[in-house]
Write an enzyme that holds these catalytic residues in place. Structure first.
Site, PDB file in Angstrom:
ATOM      1  N   ARG A 143      50.827 -14.025 -32.546  1.00  0.00           N
ATOM      2  CA  ARG A 143      50.835 -12.731 -31.414  1.00  0.00           C
ATOM      3  C   ARG A 143      50.451 -12.593 -30.457  1.00  0.00           C
ATOM      4  O   ARG A 143      50.901 -11.602 -29.577  1.00  0.00           O
ATOM      5  CB  ARG A 143      50.113 -11.614 -32.686  1.00  0.00           C
ATOM      6  CG  ARG A 143      48.744 -11.724 -31.861  1.00  0.00           C
ATOM      7  CD  ARG A 143      47.245 -10.491 -33.111  1.00  0.00           C
ATOM      8  NE  ARG A 143      47.323  -9.727 -32.214  1.00  0.00           N
ATOM      9  CZ  ARG A 143      46.792  -8.771 -32.143  1.00  0.00           C
ATOM     10  NH1 ARG A 143      45.416 -10.083 -31.243  1.00  0.00           N
ATOM     11  NH2 ARG A 143      46.049  -7.981 -31.571  1.00  0.00           N
ATOM     12  N   SER A 197      37.165 -12.605 -17.985  1.00  0.00           N
ATOM     13  CA  SER A 197      37.661 -14.211 -17.402  1.00  0.00           C
ATOM     14  C   SER A 197      37.526 -14.482 -18.647  1.00  0.00           C
ATOM     15  O   SER A 197      37.800 -14.286 -19.643  1.00  0.00           O
ATOM     16  CB  SER A 197      37.115 -15.128 -16.098  1.00  0.00           C
ATOM     17  OG  SER A 197      37.611 -16.759 -16.294  1.00  0.00           O
ATOM     18  N   GLN A 198      37.240 -16.366 -19.161  1.00  0.00           N
ATOM     19  CA  GLN A 198      36.677 -17.327 -20.271  1.00  0.00           C
ATOM     20  C   GLN A 198      36.246 -17.574 -19.968  1.00  0.00           C
ATOM     21  O   GLN A 198      35.715 -17.964 -18.842  1.00  0.00           O
ATOM     22  CB  GLN A 198      38.271 -16.822 -21.344  1.00  0.00           C
ATOM     23  CG  GLN A 198      38.916 -16.029 -22.007  1.00  0.00           C
ATOM     24  CD  GLN A 198      39.694 -16.474 -23.001  1.00  0.00           C
ATOM     25  OE1 GLN A 198      40.314 -17.205 -23.129  1.00  0.00           O
ATOM     26  NE2 GLN A 198      39.783 -15.477 -24.347  1.00  0.00           N
ATOM     27  N   ARG A 268      39.560  -1.282 -24.867  1.00  0.00           N
ATOM     28  CA  ARG A 268      40.825  -2.901 -24.379  1.00  0.00           C
ATOM     29  C   ARG A 268      42.028  -2.643 -24.693  1.00  0.00           C
ATOM     30  O   ARG A 268      42.248  -1.874 -25.901  1.00  0.00           O
ATOM     31  CB  ARG A 268      39.967  -4.151 -25.322  1.00  0.00           C
ATOM     32  CG  ARG A 268      39.276  -4.392 -24.840  1.00  0.00           C
ATOM     33  CD  ARG A 268      38.852  -5.560 -25.827  1.00  0.00           C
ATOM     34  NE  ARG A 268      38.622  -4.800 -27.512  1.00  0.00           N
ATOM     35  CZ  ARG A 268      38.410  -5.146 -28.530  1.00  0.00           C
ATOM     36  NH1 ARG A 268      38.855  -6.592 -28.400  1.00  0.00           N
ATOM     37  NH2 ARG A 268      38.090  -4.840 -29.248  1.00  0.00           N
ATOM     38  N   GLU A 270      44.120  -4.362 -25.447  1.00  0.00           N
ATOM     39  CA  GLU A 270      44.803  -4.878 -26.520  1.00  0.00           C
ATOM     40  C   GLU A 270      44.261  -4.768 -27.668  1.00  0.00           C
ATOM     41  O   GLU A 270      45.040  -4.759 -28.792  1.00  0.00           O
ATOM     42  CB  GLU A 270      45.153  -6.341 -26.240  1.00  0.00           C
ATOM     43  CG  GLU A 270      43.172  -7.404 -26.344  1.00  0.00           C
ATOM     44  CD  GLU A 270      42.804  -6.973 -25.635  1.00  0.00           C
ATOM     45  OE1 GLU A 270      41.103  -7.851 -25.256  1.00  0.00           O
ATOM     46  OE2 GLU A 270      42.381  -6.224 -24.381  1.00  0.00           O
ATOM     47  N   GLY A 300      35.406 -15.408 -26.195  1.00  0.00           N
ATOM     48  CA  GLY A 300      36.363 -15.848 -27.137  1.00  0.00           C
ATOM     49  C   GLY A 300      35.694 -16.059 -28.441  1.00  0.00           C
ATOM     50  O   GLY A 300      36.515 -16.117 -28.725  1.00  0.00           O
ATOM     51  N   ASP A 302      34.827 -13.622 -30.315  1.00  0.00           N
ATOM     52  CA  ASP A 302      35.272 -11.554 -30.411  1.00  0.00           C
ATOM     53  C   ASP A 302      35.607 -11.401 -32.159  1.00  0.00           C
ATOM     54  O   ASP A 302      36.896 -11.723 -32.069  1.00  0.00           O
ATOM     55  CB  ASP A 302      36.129 -10.797 -29.178  1.00  0.00           C
ATOM     56  CG  ASP A 302      37.893 -11.826 -29.303  1.00  0.00           C
ATOM     57  OD1 ASP A 302      38.065 -13.167 -29.683  1.00  0.00           O
ATOM     58  OD2 ASP A 302      38.216 -11.758 -28.835  1.00  0.00           O
ATOM     59  N   GLU A 486      44.394 -20.554 -37.555  1.00  0.00           N
ATOM     60  CA  GLU A 486      43.606 -20.612 -35.895  1.00  0.00           C
ATOM     61  C   GLU A 486      41.891 -20.349 -36.561  1.00  0.00           C
ATOM     62  O   GLU A 486      41.761 -20.590 -35.393  1.00  0.00           O
ATOM     63  CB  GLU A 486      44.349 -18.933 -35.799  1.00  0.00           C
ATOM     64  CG  GLU A 486      42.556 -18.355 -34.742  1.00  0.00           C
ATOM     65  CD  GLU A 486      43.122 -16.916 -34.370  1.00  0.00           C
ATOM     66  OE1 GLU A 486      43.003 -16.934 -33.396  1.00  0.00           O
ATOM     67  OE2 GLU A 486      43.725 -16.381 -35.607  1.00  0.00           O
ATOM     68  N   GLU A 505      40.815  -8.230 -35.528  1.00  0.00           N
ATOM     69  CA  GLU A 505      40.753  -7.391 -35.489  1.00  0.00           C
ATOM     70  C   GLU A 505      42.639  -7.409 -36.023  1.00  0.00           C
ATOM     71  O   GLU A 505      43.207  -6.512 -35.297  1.00  0.00           O
ATOM     72  CB  GLU A 505      40.760  -6.761 -33.641  1.00  0.00           C
ATOM     73  CG  GLU A 505      39.564  -6.630 -33.826  1.00  0.00           C
ATOM     74  CD  GLU A 505      38.827  -6.042 -31.909  1.00  0.00           C
ATOM     75  OE1 GLU A 505      38.261  -5.254 -31.922  1.00  0.00           O
ATOM     76  OE2 GLU A 505      39.746  -6.658 -31.117  1.00  0.00           O
TER      77      GLU A 505
END
Length: 724
Positions: A143, A197-198, A268, A270, A300, A302, A486, A505
């Site tokens: 995605r 940011s990240q 958010r 997304e 990162g 989450d 992932e 999610e």
């Protein structure tokens, strides 16, 4: 002129080569640009994935589209699903259906996936949330059809291992383009990621490229390194002890450290419906909860028990209260890289300054975040003055970035082996909560940093053991499923074709950039261990053993070809399009530091401001001599400094400038979500006005001469006013 977060900006490349005018891009996230229409689409459950709504491309300016919807929505035959299909284009997820070809080895799969995960340089599309990139780039997969910050570093390891330096170089240029245009590298190249940011991996990406191209990489991208640093330290110079502002926290003893942050306090884009549901189950003010959810997404991780106050429930998330291990370690590396780049550039004072900053932050990490009894590093709650108790693989990051002492590294090795190591590798935490960044899941970036970090401190056997277990789990899953995933369940004795266990999610994603990249690096590092888990796949030929890629490349040799040439963005002429006006920005409540909280008092950890003149200015003069040869001179300057925003006199050698009135934080009651979004504008990328000093210079050549010049201070003193 200062650029606010959601201004309508031309989607052009900022750099040495200015691009012609292109389609202006509305930088507002879709949730703000589309307002009630965005919420209505989610409420109608038209899409199974909330991110699809944020990525959908309107066929006209959002203002006109919302007006059309309001005119039609109350008509008897109105159908919202039909309206959406008529007025939005849904991007195609190209990599979602990929699977292994017959007889394809895992190594061949990884090499073949580069083309699947590669996206060509973008053409700016009107009203799209995608921030266009000038070079080809890599997406994670599934995605995730855009470019992500920290994902990209671990994907680039695979490009490095596979000899795809051209693509690796393009990724670095794309990040530089985003930093040039927006003042920082966003979470990803979407408008709805601009508010955060990240983890800052840009300096490590330069290490990978410099390993091939040489030291010129550091000087070529020095402007972007500096802008990146300025973003993360924004507001630090005027921050009072015991307070926080955006990413920076100043402890009561004046130690400066870093935390996660997001400039917005709304759901958010997304994950819009999920955030609304979480807010309904919470007793906290919704804006505070949403900002912590957003800041958690910036990490990162989450989500994870690391961020949860009760260790298990998402609505207790408290990310902005935490000084995290990774952020601070990565900032040390960024400061060290700045020091190296300025030294290469011949700017000794700046090189020395950033080296000093790195040393001070390194000492703070080892003092504030280290738990001697547990033999591990932990996140620190700056509001309560206490270390968190969730053990995670982040404890290995100080080893990965050469921050731990040998004694600390030895203790971390024992802790990893006894508390986090399982049959399939390291679980990311020791807590089982159902969140995806918790036990029993393992993630490629964490395995990689732990293995590399342990090797650097002499724990080769443990590093190899973790590598073998992780490769067996990942490759074993590939044998069953035909894809790389992932995340993975590293605890179960049985290998599942579906990979990781629960949490998150969204469904399990395939591809997958950082798994591909780090697996290839480990296969090259441990060919004998790899062979043991590839008995069923003889097509996977193994090369001779190779070391893991470097964490820094400050001694690397290369062709030293400048890499500042950047491709312009492709787009549509401005004259052919209508633009929308940006939404009104509303400042959020400033942070109020916790009072009376016990805080450690590290010795000699006070971070200083860059070198300046006697009254705050650092002048640099250039002299032109009257002799026969060209001459240059050096100058010293001074300038009178205004009072800080809180009215206290500046200390000698410090420089402060009050914010313009519209930029001062103000207390306010947050607006209801459905009426308007409350956002904190970060003033990027235009820097604040710098005080100017005057200088005089002398020069020598064949003759002698004198000259005058003007200079500017090295530091940017602009910072927010603080509440008492």
């Amino acid at each position: 002129m200062q650029v606010r977060l959601f201004d309508v900006q031309p989607a052009t490349h900022a750099g040495q080569h200015a691009a012609p005018d292109f389609v202006p891009q509305d930088l507002r996230p879709p949730s703000i640009a589309l307002g009630d229409l965005f919420a209505a689409i989610h409420a109608a459950h038209i899409f199974t994935d909330a991110k699809a709504v944020a990525d959908a491309i309107p066929d006209q300016a959002p203002t006109d589209l919302v007006a059309a919807w309001r005119q039609e929505k109350d008509l008897p035959d109105f159908n919202l699903k039909r309206f959406v299909s008529q007025h939005f284009t849904i991007p195609v997820l190209r990599s979602a259906a990929y699977s292994r070809k017959p007889g394809e080895s895992v190594r061949d799969y990884i090499s073949g996936m580069w083309d699947v995960l590669t996206r060509e340089a973008d053409t700016a599309v009107p009203w799209s949330s995608l921030l266009p990139l000038p070079e080809t780039y890599i997406v994670p997969g599934g995605r995730f059809s855009e470019f992500y910050y920290w994902d990209s570093y671990f994907t680039m390891i695979g490009l490095y291992e596979d000899g795809r330096i051209d693509l690796l170089r393009n990724v670095v240029r794309d990040i530089a383009s985003l930093i040039d245009r927006y003042g920082h590298m966003p979470n990803g190249n979407r408008t709805y990621y601009l508010s955060r940011s990240q983890p800052p991996f840009f300096s490590l990406m330069l290490d990978l490229l410099a390993s091939h191209d040489g030291q010129v990489v550091y000087t070529s991208f020095l402007p972007e390194l500096q802008r990146e640093y300025d973003y993360w330290t924004h507001g630090a110079d005027a921050l009072k002890p015991g307070a926080a502002w955006q990413h920076v926290v100043r402890l009561p003893d004046n130690t400066l450290m870093f935390r996660p942050w997001d400039d917005m306090e709304t759901p958010r884009d997304e994950s819009f419906p999920q955030d609304l549901v979480t807010a309904k189950s919470s007793h906290r003010p919704a804006p505070d909860l949403w900002r912590d959810l957003r800041a958690g997404a910036e990490t990162g991780w989450d989500y994870t028990s690391r961020w949860l106050a009760d260790g298990k429930t998402l609505d207790t998330i408290t990310t902005t209260s935490l000084i995290t291990i990774e952020y601070n370690c990565l900032m040390v590396h960024l400061e060290q890289t700045l020091s190296h780049a300025y030294a290469l550039n011949g700017e000794k004072d700046k090189a020395a300054f950033y080296a000093q900053q790195a040393t001070q932050l390194k000492n703070a990490i080892n003092h504030v975040l280290w738990n001697e009894k547990e033999g591990a590093y932990f996140d620190y709650n700056w509001r309560t003055g206490q270390l968190r108790d969730v053990l995670s693989t982040a404890t290995a990051v100080p080893l990965f970035l050469h921050i731990a002492s040998q004694e600390q590294a030895d203790a971390v090795a024992r802790t990893l082996q006894t508390r986090l190591l399982h049959i399939g590798g390291l679980s990311v935490t020791d807590r089982e909560t159902g969140q995806q960044w918790d036990y029993p899941n393992g993630w490629a970036p964490e395995e990689w940093m732990a293995i590399k970090g342990l090797e650097q401190y002499g724990h080769d056997a443990l590093a190899a053991d973790i590598g073998r277990r992780w490769m067996a789990r990942v490759i074993g899953t590939y044998e069953k499923s035909g894809v790389l995933l992932e995340k993975y369940d590293v605890v179960s004795p049985e290998i599942s074709a579906t990979g990781g266990k629960g949490g998150g999610e969204y469904p399990m994603q395939i591809g997958f950039g950082w798994t591909n990249g780090t697996l290839l690096g480990l296969m090259n590092r441990y060919p004998q261990n790899t062979r043991k888990v590839l008995d069923n796949n003889p097509l996977a030929d193994q090369p001779s053993q190779q070391p893991l890629p470097p964490v820094d490349a400050w001694d690397a040799k290369g062709p030293e070809i400048p890499v500042t040439e950047r491709s312009p963005l492709k787009g549509v002429p401005v004259s052919s399009l209508k633009t929308d006006a940006p939404a009104q920005n509303v400042p959020v409540r400033p942070e109020t530091p916790a009072s009376g909280a016990p805080v450690p008092q590290p010795a000699s950890l006070v971070r200083t401001t860059p070198p300046a003149g006697p009254d705050g200015g650092a002048g640099a003069g250039a002299g032109a001599g009257a002799g026969a040869g060209p001459n240059t001179g050096s100058g010293s300057g001074s300038t009178s400094a205004p009072l800080p925003a809180d009215g206290t006199p500046a200390k000698p050698g410090e420089q402060t400038v009050p914010l313009p009135s519209e930029d001062r934080p103000q207390s306010h009651q947050p607006a209801r979500h459905e009426e308007s979004a409350a956002v904190t504008p970060r003033l990027q990328p235009t820097p604040a006005p710098r005080p100017t000093g005057t200088g005089t210079g002398t020069g020598t050549g064949t003759g002698t001469g004198t000259g005058t010049g003007t200079g500017t201070p090295i530091s940017d003193p602009k910072a927010p006013a603080q509440e008492p």
